[in-house]
Write a protein that holds these residues in place. Sequence first.
Motif, PDB file in Angstrom:
ATOM      1  N   LYS A  90      54.133  45.765  36.968  1.00  0.00           N
ATOM      2  CA  LYS A  90      53.285  46.659  36.167  1.00  0.00           C
ATOM      3  C   LYS A  90      54.008  47.136  34.910  1.00  0.00           C
ATOM      4  CE  LYS A  90      52.123  49.805  39.119  1.00  0.00           C
ATOM      5  NZ  LYS A  90      51.460  51.012  39.656  1.00  0.00           N
ATOM      6  N   PRO A  97      46.674  45.579  37.946  1.00  0.00           N
ATOM      7  CA  PRO A  97      46.584  45.712  39.398  1.00  0.00           C
ATOM      8  C   PRO A  97      45.190  46.054  39.913  1.00  0.00           C
ATOM      9  CG  PRO A  97      47.412  47.745  38.473  1.00  0.00           C
ATOM     10  CD  PRO A  97      47.176  46.800  37.301  1.00  0.00           C
ATOM     11  N   ASP A  98      44.218  46.120  39.015  1.00  0.00           N
ATOM     12  CA  ASP A  98      42.888  46.577  39.409  1.00  0.00           C
ATOM     13  C   ASP A  98      42.148  45.519  40.217  1.00  0.00           C
ATOM     14  OD1 ASP A  98      43.339  48.934  38.080  1.00  0.00           O
ATOM     15  OD2 ASP A  98      42.441  48.229  36.211  1.00  0.00           O
ATOM     16  N   TYR A 105      44.448  49.488  48.207  1.00  0.00           N
ATOM     17  CA  TYR A 105      45.697  49.422  47.449  1.00  0.00           C
ATOM     18  C   TYR A 105      45.510  48.642  46.151  1.00  0.00           C
ATOM     19  CZ  TYR A 105      47.783  50.830  51.879  1.00  0.00           C
ATOM     20  OH  TYR A 105      48.094  51.505  53.032  1.00  0.00           O
ATOM     21  N   GLN A 106      46.411  48.885  45.203  1.00  0.00           N
ATOM     22  CA  GLN A 106      46.471  48.060  44.004  1.00  0.00           C
ATOM     23  C   GLN A 106      46.928  46.657  44.398  1.00  0.00           C
ATOM     24  OE1 GLN A 106      49.280  50.053  41.434  1.00  0.00           O
ATOM     25  NE2 GLN A 106      47.679  51.241  40.432  1.00  0.00           N
TER      26      GLN A 106
END
Length: 198
Positions: A90, A97-98, A105-106
Amino acid sequence: MSAIVVVKKAGKAVIGADSLTTFGRTKFGKKYQRDGDKIHKFESSYIGIVGDAAHSNVFENIIEKYAADLRFDSRKHIFETYLHLHEILKDKFHLNPDVAEDEAYQSSQIDALIANENGIFGMFEFREVHEFEKFWAIGSGKPYALGAMFAAYDRIDDPEEIARMGITAACDFDNACDMPMTVFSLKLKKNSPTPEPK
């Protein structure tokens, strides 16, 4: 997409992969790329990654710059490594991470299989980590590879041959997989359990 397999039998751990990269409908095969291997070596571990074509460049860079933070020798260490990698992905590589809103969770957006002297493992996008007793596969060729290895595992002693059968089936039936294949084999430590033959 891809096909990556791992097999554990007869005191050996084996990992194999096809060699096709795709960009949408465009095929980028082995004969057109210089560094198209889907399996990366880190210390005594071989790590095969599927997903976005950029993952390979990102993982090579992580191995080079963050080696001290990486451990792949047990399920616990792989999990802790993947937690740390998620932050690196990230912060340094702009990972998106969407995922769907109903996911807990991501996503780290990476699935991988690992073979080393301690066994065969998988790490998946929500950072779940599994250790496998016999074999597994990931990628778009997964169902064909699993079927071929399931049919072969109890009747063939050589884990490298079983892995090759899995990749061959994926390449024959999945349009996002292609030859040539890459296969690596290594000896398991004496205390690494392996399934008893039936």
